[in-house]
Each structure stands twice: as C-alpha cells, then as structure tokens.
Write a protein that holds these residues in place. Structure first.
Motif, PDB file in Angstrom:
ATOM      1  N   ILE A   2     100.156  31.396 -13.498  1.00  0.00           N
ATOM      2  CA  ILE A   2     101.501  31.068 -13.040  1.00  0.00           C
ATOM      3  C   ILE A   2     102.107  32.345 -12.481  1.00  0.00           C
ATOM      4  CG2 ILE A   2     103.823  30.336 -13.701  1.00  0.00           C
ATOM      5  CD1 ILE A   2     102.528  28.731 -15.976  1.00  0.00           C
ATOM      6  N   THR A   3     102.641  32.252 -11.282  1.00  0.00           N
ATOM      7  CA  THR A   3     103.322  33.383 -10.664  1.00  0.00           C
ATOM      8  C   THR A   3     104.804  33.060 -10.613  1.00  0.00           C
ATOM      9  OG1 THR A   3     101.385  33.903  -9.320  1.00  0.00           O
ATOM     10  CG2 THR A   3     103.498  34.822  -8.609  1.00  0.00           C
ATOM     11  N   ILE A   4     105.594  33.928 -11.212  1.00  0.00           N
ATOM     12  CA  ILE A   4     107.049  33.796 -11.205  1.00  0.00           C
ATOM     13  C   ILE A   4     107.610  34.910 -10.346  1.00  0.00           C
ATOM     14  CG2 ILE A   4     109.175  33.786 -12.572  1.00  0.00           C
ATOM     15  CD1 ILE A   4     107.397  31.553 -13.483  1.00  0.00           C
ATOM     16  N   THR A   5     108.398  34.543  -9.350  1.00  0.00           N
ATOM     17  CA  THR A   5     109.126  35.523  -8.557  1.00  0.00           C
ATOM     18  C   THR A   5     110.604  35.318  -8.864  1.00  0.00           C
ATOM     19  OG1 THR A   5     107.464  35.425  -6.808  1.00  0.00           O
ATOM     20  CG2 THR A   5     109.606  36.397  -6.233  1.00  0.00           C
ATOM     21  N   VAL A   6     111.240  36.358  -9.351  1.00  0.00           N
ATOM     22  CA  VAL A   6     112.650  36.297  -9.678  1.00  0.00           C
ATOM     23  C   VAL A   6     113.410  36.983  -8.543  1.00  0.00           C
ATOM     24  CG1 VAL A   6     114.411  36.849 -11.383  1.00  0.00           C
ATOM     25  CG2 VAL A   6     112.067  36.447 -12.121  1.00  0.00           C
ATOM     26  N   CYS A  33     101.857  26.498 -19.686  1.00  0.00           N
ATOM     27  CA  CYS A  33     102.490  25.690 -18.631  1.00  0.00           C
ATOM     28  C   CYS A  33     103.685  24.921 -19.185  1.00  0.00           C
ATOM     29  CB  CYS A  33     101.489  24.714 -18.012  1.00  0.00           C
ATOM     30  SG  CYS A  33     100.389  25.465 -16.799  1.00  0.00           S
ATOM     31  N   ALA A  34     103.512  24.349 -20.367  1.00  0.00           N
ATOM     32  CA  ALA A  34     104.598  23.584 -20.982  1.00  0.00           C
ATOM     33  C   ALA A  34     105.808  24.469 -21.268  1.00  0.00           C
ATOM     34  CB  ALA A  34     104.112  22.922 -22.263  1.00  0.00           C
ATOM     35  N   ALA A  35     105.569  25.667 -21.778  1.00  0.00           N
ATOM     36  CA  ALA A  35     106.671  26.578 -22.092  1.00  0.00           C
ATOM     37  C   ALA A  35     107.401  27.027 -20.831  1.00  0.00           C
ATOM     38  CB  ALA A  35     106.141  27.790 -22.861  1.00  0.00           C
ATOM     39  N   VAL A  36     106.649  27.386 -19.802  1.00  0.00           N
ATOM     40  CA  VAL A  36     107.268  27.815 -18.538  1.00  0.00           C
ATOM     41  C   VAL A  36     108.043  26.657 -17.916  1.00  0.00           C
ATOM     42  CG1 VAL A  36     106.794  28.601 -16.175  1.00  0.00           C
ATOM     43  CG2 VAL A  36     105.645  29.695 -18.113  1.00  0.00           C
ATOM     44  N   SER A  37     107.474  25.473 -17.939  1.00  0.00           N
ATOM     45  CA  SER A  37     108.165  24.301 -17.395  1.00  0.00           C
ATOM     46  C   SER A  37     109.460  24.031 -18.151  1.00  0.00           C
ATOM     47  CB  SER A  37     107.266  23.061 -17.463  1.00  0.00           C
ATOM     48  OG  SER A  37     106.187  23.197 -16.589  1.00  0.00           O
ATOM     49  N   ALA A  38     109.406  24.089 -19.464  1.00  0.00           N
ATOM     50  CA  ALA A  38     110.604  23.850 -20.269  1.00  0.00           C
ATOM     51  C   ALA A  38     111.699  24.867 -19.949  1.00  0.00           C
ATOM     52  CB  ALA A  38     110.267  23.885 -21.754  1.00  0.00           C
ATOM     53  N   LEU A  39     111.333  26.129 -19.853  1.00  0.00           N
ATOM     54  CA  LEU A  39     112.330  27.170 -19.565  1.00  0.00           C
ATOM     55  C   LEU A  39     112.922  27.025 -18.162  1.00  0.00           C
ATOM     56  CD1 LEU A  39     110.657  30.350 -21.096  1.00  0.00           C
ATOM     57  CD2 LEU A  39     112.725  29.200 -21.917  1.00  0.00           C
ATOM     58  N   SER A  82     118.679  34.771 -19.446  1.00  0.00           N
ATOM     59  CA  SER A  82     117.995  34.139 -20.562  1.00  0.00           C
ATOM     60  C   SER A  82     116.627  33.607 -20.141  1.00  0.00           C
ATOM     61  CB  SER A  82     118.866  32.999 -21.111  1.00  0.00           C
ATOM     62  OG  SER A  82     118.213  32.331 -22.153  1.00  0.00           O
ATOM     63  N   LEU A  83     116.560  33.010 -18.952  1.00  0.00           N
ATOM     64  CA  LEU A  83     115.286  32.522 -18.428  1.00  0.00           C
ATOM     65  C   LEU A  83     114.278  33.663 -18.323  1.00  0.00           C
ATOM     66  CD1 LEU A  83     113.388  30.482 -16.966  1.00  0.00           C
ATOM     67  CD2 LEU A  83     114.533  31.180 -14.845  1.00  0.00           C
ATOM     68  N   VAL A  84     114.681  34.756 -17.717  1.00  0.00           N
ATOM     69  CA  VAL A  84     113.771  35.894 -17.536  1.00  0.00           C
ATOM     70  C   VAL A  84     113.329  36.446 -18.889  1.00  0.00           C
ATOM     71  CG1 VAL A  84     113.572  38.239 -16.628  1.00  0.00           C
ATOM     72  CG2 VAL A  84     114.638  36.452 -15.239  1.00  0.00           C
ATOM     73  N   LEU A  85     114.235  36.526 -19.841  1.00  0.00           N
ATOM     74  CA  LEU A  85     113.887  36.993 -21.186  1.00  0.00           C
ATOM     75  C   LEU A  85     112.811  36.101 -21.807  1.00  0.00           C
ATOM     76  CD1 LEU A  85     114.565  38.959 -23.537  1.00  0.00           C
ATOM     77  CD2 LEU A  85     116.256  37.277 -24.275  1.00  0.00           C
ATOM     78  N   GLY A  86     112.975  34.793 -21.686  1.00  0.00           N
ATOM     79  CA  GLY A  86     111.990  33.858 -22.218  1.00  0.00           C
ATOM     80  C   GLY A  86     110.641  33.972 -21.531  1.00  0.00           C
ATOM     81  N   LEU A  87     110.657  34.084 -20.197  1.00  0.00           N
ATOM     82  CA  LEU A  87     109.409  34.223 -19.444  1.00  0.00           C
ATOM     83  C   LEU A  87     108.689  35.525 -19.802  1.00  0.00           C
ATOM     84  CD1 LEU A  87     110.673  32.956 -15.978  1.00  0.00           C
ATOM     85  CD2 LEU A  87     109.118  31.739 -17.534  1.00  0.00           C
ATOM     86  N   GLU A  88     109.445  36.606 -19.940  1.00  0.00           N
ATOM     87  CA  GLU A  88     108.835  37.889 -20.321  1.00  0.00           C
ATOM     88  C   GLU A  88     108.233  37.814 -21.724  1.00  0.00           C
ATOM     89  OE1 GLU A  88     111.500  40.955 -17.603  1.00  0.00           O
ATOM     90  OE2 GLU A  88     112.126  40.571 -19.672  1.00  0.00           O
TER      91      GLU A  88
END
Length: 106
Positions: A2-6, A33-39, A82-88
């Motif tokens: 999964i690639t996240i670009t903020v 995938c489930a965690a990233v989708s939820a966030l 908060s999203l970025v904190l969770g993803l990190e």
C-alpha cells in the motif's frame, strides 16, 4: 504494497492518496488492508460529517483519494493528523514491506 501519499501545504495536511494492496495475507484476511481502509474511510466520513470543509473524493478498486478544497478547518487538520498517526503506527508495527508513506508538498 500500500502506498500512501499525504498532501501537505506548508505545515498543514491537505489530503491523501492510498493505492495498492498490502499483500500481507489473502484477500479478505489481510489485516493491514483492513486497518488502512478503516482509517482512511473513517477520516473521509469524519471530515464530511463533522466539518463544513469541502473535499474532492475519488475511489476505485485499491484506490482512495481525498483533497481538501479551499481553507482547512482546525477540525479537518486534526482528523488528518490523526489519520497520519494511525498509518505511521501500522507502518512501524508491520514494516515498510507492506505500507509506504510519503509526503508531497502541494
């Protein structure tokens, strides 16, 4: 992976793009995938329901993008922080093999 670009403007997040699949487990059983989708979905829904900020949202299979339009409220800023904190936290727990986070100045 999964690639996240903020997306960031000066010191404030302005949105994000998530693409790909983690490949941690079989489809339907992949907890990353489930965690990233939820966030990410929760961040979009929260910005939509809890703020007056306008956003452009795009979604497709394995792809989700949010870009705030106009000024960003304190509430949206906090939700994106908060999203970025969770993803990190996910990246720290499972490694860069499954999730990569990058920041892009916009």
């Amino acid at each position: 992976m999964i690639t996240i670009t903020v997306f960031k403007h000066q010191d404030q997040y302005r949105g994000f793009r998530s693409s790909g699949h983690a490949g941690y487990a079989e489809e339907g059983s992949d907890i990353i995938c489930a965690a990233v989708s939820a966030l990410t979905v929760n961040a979009i829904n929260s910005i939509d329901e809890l703020t007056d900020d306008a956003a452009d949202v795009r979604q497709d299979e394995g792809y989700l993008e949010l870009r705030l339009e106009g000024t960003c409220s304190k509430e949206s800023s906090l939700l994106l922080d908060s999203l970025v904190l969770g993803l990190e936290s996910i990246q720290e727990s499972y490694g860069k093999k499954y999730i990569k986070i990058a920041t892009k100045e916009v």
